[in-house]
Motif scaffolding. Structure first.
Motif, short mmCIF file in Angstrom:
data_model
loop_
_atom_site.label_atom_id
_atom_site.label_comp_id
_atom_site.label_asym_id
_atom_site.label_seq_id
_atom_site.Cartn_x
_atom_site.Cartn_y
_atom_site.Cartn_z
N ALA A 1 0.33 0.10 4.84
CA ALA A 1 1.73 0.56 4.79
C ALA A 1 1.85 1.84 3.97
CB ALA A 1 2.62 -0.54 4.21
N ASP A 2 1.15 1.89 2.84
CA ASP A 2 1.21 3.08 1.99
C ASP A 2 0.63 4.29 2.72
OD1 ASP A 2 2.32 1.58 -0.02
OD2 ASP A 2 0.44 1.33 -1.13
N LEU A 3 -0.47 4.09 3.45
CA LEU A 3 -1.08 5.20 4.18
C LEU A 3 -0.16 5.69 5.28
CD1 LEU A 3 -3.39 7.05 5.01
CD2 LEU A 3 -4.39 5.12 6.27
N ALA B 1 3.27 -6.45 4.88
CA ALA B 1 2.84 -6.50 3.48
C ALA B 1 3.72 -7.47 2.68
CB ALA B 1 2.89 -5.10 2.87
N TYR B 2 5.00 -7.48 2.98
CA TYR B 2 5.93 -8.42 2.33
C TYR B 2 5.52 -9.87 2.61
CZ TYR B 2 10.25 -11.15 1.79
OH TYR B 2 11.19 -12.12 1.47
N SER C 1 5.22 -2.42 6.27
CA SER C 1 5.88 -2.86 5.03
C SER C 1 6.37 -4.30 5.17
CB SER C 1 7.05 -1.92 4.69
OG SER C 1 8.11 -2.06 5.62
N LYS D 1 -0.59 -3.89 2.55
CA LYS D 1 0.08 -2.99 1.60
C LYS D 1 -0.58 -1.61 1.62
CE LYS D 1 2.73 -1.91 -1.98
NZ LYS D 1 2.18 -0.59 -2.39
N ALA D 2 -1.90 -1.57 1.61
CA ALA D 2 -2.61 -0.28 1.64
C ALA D 2 -2.35 0.44 2.97
CB ALA D 2 -4.10 -0.50 1.44
N SER E 1 3.11 5.44 5.41
CA SER E 1 4.26 6.12 4.79
C SER E 1 3.89 7.54 4.38
CB SER E 1 4.75 5.33 3.57
OG SER E 1 5.24 4.08 3.95
N LYS E 2 2.67 7.68 3.85
CA LYS E 2 2.19 9.00 3.42
C LYS E 2 1.94 9.91 4.62
CE LYS E 2 -1.99 9.29 1.77
NZ LYS E 2 -3.17 9.14 0.88
N SER E 3 1.67 9.31 5.78
CA SER E 3 1.34 10.10 6.98
C SER E 3 2.56 10.57 7.76
CB SER E 3 0.44 9.25 7.90
OG SER E 3 -0.74 8.87 7.25
N ALA F 1 5.06 2.41 9.86
CA ALA F 1 5.18 2.23 8.40
C ALA F 1 6.17 1.11 8.08
CB ALA F 1 5.62 3.54 7.75
#
Length: 337
Positions: free
Chosen positions: A330-332, A216-217, A213, A327-328, A334-336, A209
């Motif tokens: 990274a979000d997944l 994604a940056y 990120s 970005k998507a 982080s959620k995992s 994650a």
């Protein structure tokens, strides 16, 4: 008296033999300095104490604008990460600012044309990495180095921090180059796992994650990393960082080609994620195909990750589907966690 004379004669004969041997080798070997020949010959030939009268030389001492000679650490025992590196000399001269404020430590590694050394700030003892990039390795059309000109303006907690770049002094024995000062952080991912074992799945997902990120940056700024792989991932405890922006480039005006480059960054990161959760599955040089075995082991071992993340890792390598954005992803991740 006769014994002493025989001993002296024997030593002189050995000395002469060594000199003749050196003379025969000199045609095919680089010639060492006169002082090193003298010291080597005297120490081998006899117990003569002449070498005690030679002035001591510091291994870190060098003259400004001259090529760096040899750097040695206080402890000569190689660290585990260093054992595969035999190079101990640098091909470039030190910029005066670096020579003034830092002392050069161990050799950290090299790329096809680059060399990286540890440097230590003289006043604080803080350690950094110093990367030498030959000028002839810079894009001849643009005369531009991303690491020297763009990277120092980037800032993300999970992206290597580039500090400043310098021009190296040029001489007949030191080619023109950039010396790039950057953060020295952690250990290469594969070294870390070899020394401390495979991370837990939860730790691997946390690292993933963080790396996503950082990617994604970069992508949000229109930058493709271009070389996401285990060697360019460093970890330390619970923190991971994306390293080496040597192949990074701006893709804002490259249309579909630029979009594909960003997509390939995501695929490469997914390969790193698979390696972190199931272990290394490919030899050096075959990382681009490592996901095939990684996905097989992911199912065979029933690795405890979310169903959504499992499906995403499979779909990322489906040639008929577009991978998620960094970005998507990274979000997944982080959620995992």
């Amino acid at each position: 008296m006769n014994t002493a004379r025989r001993s002296l004669t024997h030593n002189l004969q050995r000395t002469l033999g060594l000199c003749l041997l050196y003379s025969s080798l000199a045609r095919s070997c680089p010639r060492p300095s006169a002082s090193s020949i003298l010291l080597s010959t005297l120490s081998t030939a006899s117990k003569c104490s002449l070498s005690q009268h030679l002035p001591p030389q510091s291994p870190h001492h060098h003259v400004q604008s001259r090529p760096i000679s040899i750097f040695t650490r206080q402890d000569p025992t190689p660290l585990p990460e260093e054992t595969k590196f035999s190079k101990v000399a640098c091909s470039f001269a030190l910029p005066k600012e670096i020579e003034r404020d830092y002392r050069v430590g161990r050799f950290l590694g090299a790329g096809a044309f680059t060399e990286v050394f540890e440097v230590v700030q003289k006043d604080t003892g803080e350690k950094f990495a110093l990367k030498f990039l030959p000028k002839d390795d810079i894009d001849p059309n643009l005369q531009y180095s991303f690491e020297a000109e763009s990277a120092p303006h980037l800032s993300h907690p999970h992206l290597i921090n580039y500090i400043q770049s310098y021009e190296t002094p040029v001489s007949p024995t030191s080619p023109p180059a950039l010396a790039i000062l950057m953060e020295l952080f952690g250990h290469r991912l594969r070294y870390f796992t070899a020394q401390f074992g495979q991370p837990t799945v939860s730790q691997a997902i946390e690292w993933a994650a963080q790396l996503a990120s950082a990617l994604a940056y970069l992508h949000a700024a229109g930058i493709c990393h271009g070389d996401v792989r285990p060697a360019n991932v460093h970890v330390d405890g619970r923190t991971a960082k994306l390293m080496d922006l040597g192949t990074a480039h701006h893709v804002g005006s490259r249309g579909e080609q630029g979009v594909e480059a960003l997509d390939e960054d995501v695929r490469a990161l997914a390969r790193v994620v698979l390696e972190m959760v199931v272990g290394r599955t490919a030899e050096d040089g075959k990382f681009d195909a490592s996901h095939v075995e990684g996905l097989r082991l992911l199912g065979e071992r029933d690795v405890p990750i979310s169903r959504e993340l499992r499906a995403t890792l499979h779909s990322i390598f489906d040639p008929t589907r577009k991978p998620p954005s960094a970005k998507a992803f990274a979000d997944l991740l982080s959620k995992s966690q």
